[in-house]
Design an enzyme around this catalytic site. Structure first.
Site, PDB file in Angstrom:
ATOM      1  N   GLU A  93      -1.595  -9.070   4.316  1.00  0.00           N
ATOM      2  CA  GLU A  93      -1.531  -9.478   5.719  1.00  0.00           C
ATOM      3  C   GLU A  93      -2.897  -9.686   6.353  1.00  0.00           C
ATOM      4  OE1 GLU A  93      -1.326  -4.899   5.870  1.00  0.00           O
ATOM      5  OE2 GLU A  93      -0.851  -6.532   4.504  1.00  0.00           O
ATOM      6  N   CYS A 118       0.835  -1.201   0.000  1.00  0.00           N
ATOM      7  CA  CYS A 118       0.000   0.000   0.000  1.00  0.00           C
ATOM      8  C   CYS A 118       0.876   1.259   0.000  1.00  0.00           C
ATOM      9  CB  CYS A 118      -0.980  -0.045   1.171  1.00  0.00           C
ATOM     10  SG  CYS A 118      -2.354   1.125   1.023  1.00  0.00           S
ATOM     11  N   HIS A 176      -3.545  -5.421   0.624  1.00  0.00           N
ATOM     12  CA  HIS A 176      -2.969  -5.851   1.904  1.00  0.00           C
ATOM     13  C   HIS A 176      -2.965  -7.377   2.016  1.00  0.00           C
ATOM     14  CE1 HIS A 176      -2.671  -1.922   3.959  1.00  0.00           C
ATOM     15  NE2 HIS A 176      -3.662  -1.589   3.146  1.00  0.00           N
TER      16      HIS A 176
END
EC number: 6.3.5.2
Length: 521
Positions: free
Chosen positions: A179, A86, A177
């Site tokens: 994660e 990002c 993202h």
């Protein structure tokens, strides 16, 4: 032969994303050690750390502004893989000669990414077998021009450059993202980067961690004696078992009964150790010391430091009664360090000090031993399972070291502590009775030193307020407020107001972390 758990490590540079700690947890779940530092950490420190790869986190800044946060330029001279996520992708692009601009359509939430061209990071990874990935986006800026040597590896309908790569240099950027759990293939993508591109060995395992911690404790303590400040929570219990394995009878545990414990907690902790642990435990009654020290103090940071000093004074008093006490052990964990912005972490901003990190006095008479300082809460729990600590202890809700001292807002008085103890006990009792205790990761009551109008019978009353807090979390770095049933909250509220004479109102905390912290102070 013991594997070196720190040999291969990933450095995560934090630009302020709410998801940064999730990146760290995902890396460790893959089996590789990582450390998290602010983006502007010293360049020489980065070289000394010698990571095998670097991850640049997301962040709230607008990368196109002149004063926007930038990654240290040294990282592009280290000849190691870099993954920008990002904001991390955007600043990488700009710093390497590309351009970013405001997106025509902002993307917040779910999106479908199409994998493009061949890259070691994303090739053959998809959700639907057609090169599509379900991902989580959160951006209003996008890369509009790639730096020289980079190629496009992912895009969405609204974002032409959702991923890029310089395969030769092992530089990668993702606008989404990986994660977060909403990105279905996120774990595979991170593992591809860490194991495949960075070529890290998976030495960060529970067995290896335990072996390394025990050996470190043996080497550090030698033949000296050590005190452990015991709380009865899983963190200090894990430290106790590790110390017992490392130095045996050289360990003495001190449980400080400071008047700021939960209902009957002192007796319960002593009973736990009598039944489950074969080690020496001293119970020090220090009610007066703590209440006197906290008299007239309202400021949360000051209270934490006062409580930290009072604990140390008790430990010093107990140490004088014993021989050759040179070390003090504590159950400090990684979130404590991050939130306290320990000096090791450079320029991180203080969220709050923890009594066992930022609250310790400068003239500490002991050498400090903190074996869990690198571990997240879920990692400590995995270790506790391996160490055969009883499940009812492992999954007991956390209780802060300063105890009720940070659950009584403002000045701490014995009267307030007694009221709060009763309210908290009712809350816990009903959570257990209604089989809800294990559905939340932490729950507690908070005493608010304000008065609110209420009615008892036909009479007006003007008494104190209790707040109830319950959260769902894995690592305690981020948390979601628990959606407890309304009927249950109604039951708890009625019991508290009917059974505790000084309470006229009960409220429920619906704040997540971030922006709130789990504890109120």
């Amino acid at each position: 032969m013991m594997n070196n758990i720190h040999l291969d490590k990933i450095l995560i540079l934090d630009f302020g994303s709410q998801y940064t700690q999730l990146i760290a947890r995902r890396v460790r779940e893959i089996g590789v050690y990582c450390e998290l530092f602010p983006y502007d950490v010293d360049s020489e420190f980065i070289k000394k750390l010698n990571p095998k790869g670097i991850i640049l986190s997301g962040g709230p800044d607008t990368v196109t502004l002149d004063n926007a946060a930038k990654a240290p330029s040294i990282i592009f001279d280290l000849n190691i893989p870099i993954l920008g996520i990002c904001y991390g992708m955007q600043t990488m692009a700009i710093q390497l000669g590309g351009r970013a601009t405001s997106a025509n359509k902002h993307e917040y939430g779910f999106a479908k990414v199409r994998v493009r061209n061949h890259s070691p990071l994303l090739s053959d990874i998809s959700d639907e077998g057609h090169g599509l990935l379900d991902v989580w986006m959160s951006h209003g800026i996008e890369v509009e021009q790639l730096p020289n040597g980079f190629k496009l590896i992912a895009s969405t309908d609204n974002c032409n450059i959702a991923g890029f790569a310089n395969v030769e240099k092992h530089y990668y950027g993702l606008q989404f993202h990986p994660e977060v759990t909403h990105t279905k293939q996120g774990e595979r993508i991170l593992e591809r980067f860490i194991s495949g591109i960075c070529q890290c060995e998976k030495n960060w395992t529970t067995d290896n961690i335990i072996a390394k911690l025990v050996q470190n404790l043996k080497d550090q303590i030698g033949n000296a004696n050590i005190l452990l400040g015991l709380s009865g929570g899983v963190d200090s219990l894990v430290v106790a078992v590790l110390l017992q394995q490392a130095v045996g009878k050289q360990l003495t545990c001190v449980f400080v009964d400071n008047g700021l414990l939960r209902f009957n907690e002192g007796n319960e902790v002593m009973q736990i150790f009598a039944q489950n642990m074969d080690m020496k435990v001293i119970r020090a009654n220090a009610h007066k010391k703590f209440y006197d020290a906290l008299l007239n103090e309202n400021e949360p940071e000051a209270k934490r430091k006062i409580i930290g000093r009072a604990f140390i004074e008790v430990f010093e008093e107990e140490a004088k009664k014993l021989d050759n006490i040179q070390f003090l052990a504590q159950g400090t964990i990684y979130p404590d360090v991050i939130e306290s912005a320990d000096a090791k972490y450079g320029k991180a901003k203080l969220i709050k000090s923890h009594h066992n990190v930022g609250g310790l006095p400068n003239d500490l008479q002991f050498k400090l031993v903190e074996p869990l300082k690198e571990l997240f809460k879920d990692e400590v729990r995995k270790i506790s399972v391996k160490l055969s600590i009883p499940p009812h202890i492992i999954y007991r809700h956390p209780f802060p070291g300063p105890g009720l001292g940070v659950r009584i807002l403002g000045q701490v008085k014995q009267e307030y502590a007694n009221i709060l103890r009763q309210a908290d006990a009712i809350f816990m009792d009903e959570l257990h009775k209604n089989n809800l205790y294990d559905t939340v990761n932490q729950a507690f009551a908070v005493f608010l030193p304000i008065k609110s109008v209420g009615i008892t019978g036909d009479e007006r009353r003007y008494d104190y307020v209790i707040a109830l807090r319950a959260v769902e979390t894995i690592d305690f770095m981020t948390a979601r407020w628990a959606r407890l049933p309304y009927d249950f909250l109604d039951l708890v509220s009625n019991r508290i107001m009917n059974e505790i004479s000084r309470i006229s109102r009960v409220v429920y905390d619906v704040s997540g972390k971030p922006p709130a912290t789990i504890e109120w102070e």
